[in-house]
Design an enzyme around this catalytic site. Structure first.
Site, PDB file in Angstrom:
ATOM      1  N   ASP A  40     -26.883 -13.773   3.427  1.00  0.00           N
ATOM      2  CA  ASP A  40     -27.301 -14.741   4.448  1.00  0.00           C
ATOM      3  C   ASP A  40     -26.521 -14.512   5.748  1.00  0.00           C
ATOM      4  OD1 ASP A  40     -28.535 -16.842   5.653  1.00  0.00           O
ATOM      5  OD2 ASP A  40     -27.588 -18.419   4.441  1.00  0.00           O
ATOM      6  N   ILE A  41     -27.236 -14.326   6.847  1.00  0.00           N
ATOM      7  CA  ILE A  41     -26.593 -14.118   8.151  1.00  0.00           C
ATOM      8  C   ILE A  41     -26.591 -15.453   8.883  1.00  0.00           C
ATOM      9  CG2 ILE A  41     -26.588 -12.715  10.269  1.00  0.00           C
ATOM     10  CD1 ILE A  41     -26.523 -11.060   7.606  1.00  0.00           C
ATOM     11  N   GLU A  47     -38.638   8.032  17.196  1.00  0.00           N
ATOM     12  CA  GLU A  47     -39.165   7.092  16.208  1.00  0.00           C
ATOM     13  C   GLU A  47     -39.553   7.807  14.914  1.00  0.00           C
ATOM     14  OE1 GLU A  47     -39.529   4.409  14.343  1.00  0.00           O
ATOM     15  OE2 GLU A  47     -39.625   3.502  16.315  1.00  0.00           O
ATOM     16  N   SER A 107     -36.798  -0.699  14.109  1.00  0.00           N
ATOM     17  CA  SER A 107     -37.435   0.510  13.593  1.00  0.00           C
ATOM     18  C   SER A 107     -36.710   1.130  12.437  1.00  0.00           C
ATOM     19  CB  SER A 107     -37.380   1.588  14.667  1.00  0.00           C
ATOM     20  OG  SER A 107     -38.485   1.505  15.437  1.00  0.00           O
ATOM     21  N   ASP A 119     -33.853 -18.025   8.751  1.00  0.00           N
ATOM     22  CA  ASP A 119     -33.871 -18.351  10.183  1.00  0.00           C
ATOM     23  C   ASP A 119     -34.745 -17.344  10.917  1.00  0.00           C
ATOM     24  OD1 ASP A 119     -32.116 -16.076  11.098  1.00  0.00           O
ATOM     25  OD2 ASP A 119     -30.628 -17.139   9.883  1.00  0.00           O
ATOM     26  N   GLY A 135     -29.534 -20.128   5.190  1.00  0.00           N
ATOM     27  CA  GLY A 135     -30.894 -19.994   4.666  1.00  0.00           C
ATOM     28  C   GLY A 135     -31.757 -19.198   5.631  1.00  0.00           C
ATOM     29  N   ASP A 186     -37.600   7.471  11.239  1.00  0.00           N
ATOM     30  CA  ASP A 186     -38.293   6.924  10.067  1.00  0.00           C
ATOM     31  C   ASP A 186     -38.232   7.890   8.882  1.00  0.00           C
ATOM     32  OD1 ASP A 186     -38.974   4.738  11.610  1.00  0.00           O
ATOM     33  OD2 ASP A 186     -41.018   5.386  12.010  1.00  0.00           O
TER      34      ASP A 186
END
Length: 519
Positions: free
Chosen positions: A486-487, A249, A449, A502, A500, A253
């Site tokens: 937009d997915i 992690e 992450s 979601d 839009g 990052d």
């Protein structure tokens, strides 16, 4: 006779699946945080309403002005210190800006001071921890003054949201991986390296090896950013040598932020995985007058039901302070789909469900050359992980999400009944993951992450180009049409992507240049 008042929201039930395995040693020394109320709360609420509405007339407060006007009142801190002295507790430090006093004492002294019983518990997933049940009590003089007492129990409320690509080949599609700069290019990030900015990263364990970072940045041909480790409470940079543990992690990052914004300083705040540690590290980052982060990335969290309401409110209050200071906080929305890993029903992950953060969900990305050819909701099945997302039960619908609906996997649209998660998204599937170097091993990693530092690095570039922080960006992002890709395909379990906003990918993945223009 001293009257004892139960502290609102401090109620703890025995965690399902945990059992008491022994008594605490009464002479063991522990540290506990006491958080007090904010000065001028009504004035602060009025300021927050303007910030939440996206009022362009509001300028971020300086850390000094904030501490003076909206920190703790000196007389409230004095009451806590008097109470501590009466119970033989030592004041380790006080932070008026973060409204906290850190106390040290024995378990026996804290049990008597707050009328609690501390015991050792064991849980099949989280292991051993010190816990309590029932409420915490405070005396008359602290009634209404103290908002939270954190650290009596130290059960870990959060987990890191990263997934290492499994070594086997999945049945569908071929695996690809990207370096963070390649992802930034696919998302059309504006030019720049984030110079002059500081990105704060909060970590609840693990560590990074400077040798990994050096060779990683050199292999990408980017300048090495200045990376600083900041120990909070008993936390420090402690790499374990296990890339599948928290080191994965931390390194992920730092490598994402550092390779996309190599001109920025990266300050990594290390603490323990407890509600006290987590809240304190975030507060320290927000109020840090030395490093002054303009953006903070958090890749840890846990289901809202893991938190007591006092912890939830204390944490949310710290995140409100970030918004007033013009600090953007990007938070991973979780890797366990719409259930967030709870045994039944749907939950959202906190702190990503706080209305004062940019909640970051996940996608699966296909590209050809320098352009994206296909992007869908990240859902690699129950074993492979899926983006967190859904509707909060703890926080109401924010102003900037009013009128929005979630779409269920059955195609039913429902108006939001609480804060909708996430706000935005980005590549998170380990199948299309990020190539990073962890504990000397070249590894491909995904998870939401990766998306929090990806957005944090974008904000750092924008802040550097603008010469001032963009601050709390949610109201502006929701008003600006078409700044995200937009997915519209895929689901995270109970929720489905739609045109839009979601509850899988929020507004979508970034078009960095359009986001920069809108902010």
């Amino acid at each position: 006779m001293v009257n004892k008042h139960p502290l609102p929201g401090s109620e703890r039930k025995a965690e399902e699946g945990s059992k008491v395995v022994g008594q605490c040693d009464p002479s063991e020394r522990i540290e506990v945080f006491v958080m007090v109320r904010r000065q001028q709360q009504a004035q602060f609420n009025a300021l927050m309403s303007r910030i939440e509405a996206g009022d362009p007339g509001v300028k971020p407060l300086s850390r000094e002005a904030f501490a003076k006007d909206y920190g703790a009142a000196p007389e409230d801190l004095a009451k806590v210190k008097t109470f501590a002295a009466a119970h033989g507790l030592t004041v380790v430090r006080e932070d008026p800006a973060a409204r906290s006093v850190l106390l040290s004492g024995t378990i026996a002294q804290f049990q008597s001071a707050f009328a609690v019983k501390l015991e050792h518990y064991e849980h099949h997933t989280t292991g051993q921890f010190r816990g309590r049940t029932g409420t915490i009590s405070v005396p008359d003089d602290l009634h209404g003054v103290v908002e939270a007492v954190l650290g009596l129990d130290n059960r870990p409320p959060a987990r890191p949201h990263f997934r290492i690509r499994p070594p086997f080949q999945p049945a569908k599609g071929h695996q690809v991986s990207f370096t963070p700069p390649q992802i930034a290019a696919l998302y059309q990030y504006p030019q720049g390296d984030g110079s002059g900015q500081c990105v704060g990263i909060v970590e609840l364990g693990g560590g990074y090896n400077t040798s990994d970072l050096k060779s990683y940045f050199a292999s990408l041909g980017v300048g090495s950013p200045t990376v600083k480790s900041v120990g909070v409470d008993q936390g420090s940079n402690q790499p374990s040598g296990d890339p599948s543990g928290p080191d994965g992690e931390v390194t992920l990052d730092v490598e994402i932020v550092g390779s996309i914004a190599p001109g920025a300083t990266v300050a990594v705040y290390f603490t323990q995985n407890s509600d006290a540690g987590f809240i304190d590290a975030v507060s320290r980052a927000i109020h840090d007058t030395t490093n002054k982060p303009s953006v903070i990335s958090i890749s840890w969290g846990g289901p809202e039901s893991n938190w007591t309401s006092q912890s939830l409110q204390a944490f949310n209050s710290a995140l409100q302070s970030a918004a007033a200071l013009g600090v953007t906080v990007c938070v991973a929305s979780g890797d366990s789909g719409s259930s967030d890993g709870v045994s039944s029903g749907n939950e959202v992950d906190f702190p990503s469900s706080s209305p004062y953060v940019l909640a970051c969900g996940g996608t699966n990305l296909t590209a050809s050359g320098t352009s994206i050819t296909h992007e869908v909701v990240w859902n690699d099945g129950s074993q492979g992980g899926a983006t967190g997302g859904g509707v909060s039960r703890a926080f109401p619908v924010p102003v900037w999400q009013q009128g929005l609906s979630s779409t269920s996997a059955k195609g039913v649209k429902m108006p939001l009944s609480g804060r909708g998660v996430p706000d935005v998204a980005g590549d998170a599937s380990p199948v299309t993951g990020y190539s990073v170097l962890i504990d000397g091993t070249q590894t491909v990693v995904g998870g939401t992450s990766a998306v929090a530092p990806l957005w944090a690095a974008l904000i750092a570039r924008i802040n550097a180009a603008k010469g001032q922080p963009v601050g709390f960006i949610n109201p502006k992002l929701y008003k600006a049409a078409g700044v995200c890709n937009d997915i519209t395909q895929g689901n995270n379990g109970s929720y489905e992507a739609s045109v839009g906003w979601d509850a899988c990918t929020g507004l979508g993945s970034p078009n960095g240049q359009k986001v920069a223009a809108a902010l």
